[in-house]
Design an enzyme around this catalytic site. Structure first.
Site, PDB file in Angstrom:
ATOM      1  CG  HIS B   7      -0.501  -0.192   2.439  1.00  0.00           C
ATOM      2  ND1 HIS B   7       0.034  -1.131   3.364  1.00  0.00           N
ATOM      3  CD2 HIS B   7       0.107   0.943   3.373  1.00  0.00           C
ATOM      4  CE1 HIS B   7       0.546  -0.746   4.327  1.00  0.00           C
ATOM      5  NE2 HIS B   7       0.605   0.541   4.417  1.00  0.00           N
ATOM      6  CD  GLU B  43      -3.328   2.292  10.671  1.00  0.00           C
ATOM      7  OE1 GLU B  43      -1.909   2.729  10.874  1.00  0.00           O
ATOM      8  OE2 GLU B  43      -3.570   1.234  10.015  1.00  0.00           O
ATOM      9  CD  GLN B  54      -2.338   2.544   6.311  1.00  0.00           C
ATOM     10  OE1 GLN B  54      -1.247   2.791   6.025  1.00  0.00           O
ATOM     11  NE2 GLN B  54      -2.461   1.468   7.011  1.00  0.00           N
ATOM     12  CG  HIS B  78       4.231   4.813   5.282  1.00  0.00           C
ATOM     13  ND1 HIS B  78       3.358   5.187   6.242  1.00  0.00           N
ATOM     14  CD2 HIS B  78       3.705   3.475   4.988  1.00  0.00           C
ATOM     15  CE1 HIS B  78       2.345   4.404   6.620  1.00  0.00           C
ATOM     16  NE2 HIS B  78       2.550   3.240   6.059  1.00  0.00           N
ATOM     17  CD  GLU B 128       3.205  -0.600   7.084  1.00  0.00           C
ATOM     18  OE1 GLU B 128       2.900   0.470   6.740  1.00  0.00           O
ATOM     19  OE2 GLU B 128       2.578  -1.697   7.757  1.00  0.00           O
TER      20      GLU B 128
END
Lengths: 134, 134
Positions: B7, B43, B54, B78, B128
């Protein structure tokens, strides 16, 4: 309307160094590389699952991207959404009052058509729309 | 090592407003939504082809993400790479001298394991790593 994420673009200062790093640390290989003179950038694509990572580096000292990196630092530059029909998507966005950078499709790499949407109306996210050749 | 882009996360100030905008303009629907108290965020995941977008919004005024948005503005926060074996990936990265935020896997949403890599050694990109349950 959106078919998926085509690529995520990272702004980097030194293309060769970043490509070497992505290969050494993450096992990613350069798939294509091209210099886009009119935008003052050099780009590389790296396949990553069904998407791609794109590296974009300034080519030449008066590059707009160079000034961007000086101001904001390296990092994620934009996200590209793949669309089936770019012309229709741009019409839809105009109807919704979305602020566009490119009012009409222009040629991108690999025979694609692209257009950018202004980050101002999109939570600060620079969005590229890309229609790949069938 | 990397299976693909899991994502791309966008930092937004107001989750409801951004979800309404993404639905109205881009036709995207919220798939899941959760509040992660220990990180001070709320989230939402939105399916987009084989990847996800996301949205991450601050929950509470002392949220670290709130300070991030005040400093940097909204935007792409991110990128998450999907890996098969997070433990092995972290070991590999440590061997390569990569600076990690999380030395070992910790629980993420939907039964996943996650770890963050420091942007300092990755061209300013916060990465991530996520291992989805089989």
């Amino acid at each position: 309307m959106l078919e998926g994420i085509d690529h995520v673009a990272l702004a980097v200062s030194d293309l060769d160094e970043s490509l070497a790093h992505l290969n050494e640390v993450w096992g990613l290989d350069e798939a294509t590389r091209e210099r886009v003179e009119e935008q003052g950038v050099e780009e590389a694509m790296l396949a990553l699952g069904d998407c791609c990572l794109q590296l974009v580096a300034p080519a030449g000292k008066d590059s707009r991207l160079m000034r961007y990196i000086e101001r904001r630092g390296e990092g994620i530059h934009h996200i590209a959404f793949r669309v089936e029909d770019l012309e229709a998507t741009l019409k839809h966005l105009k109807d919704k009052g979305v602020e566009l950078i490119d009012d009409s499709p222009r040629p991108g790499g690999g025979g694609s058509l692209i257009a950018f949407v202004h980050p101002r109306s999109q939570n600060g996210v620079l969005i590229e729309l890309i229609q790949r050749p069938r």
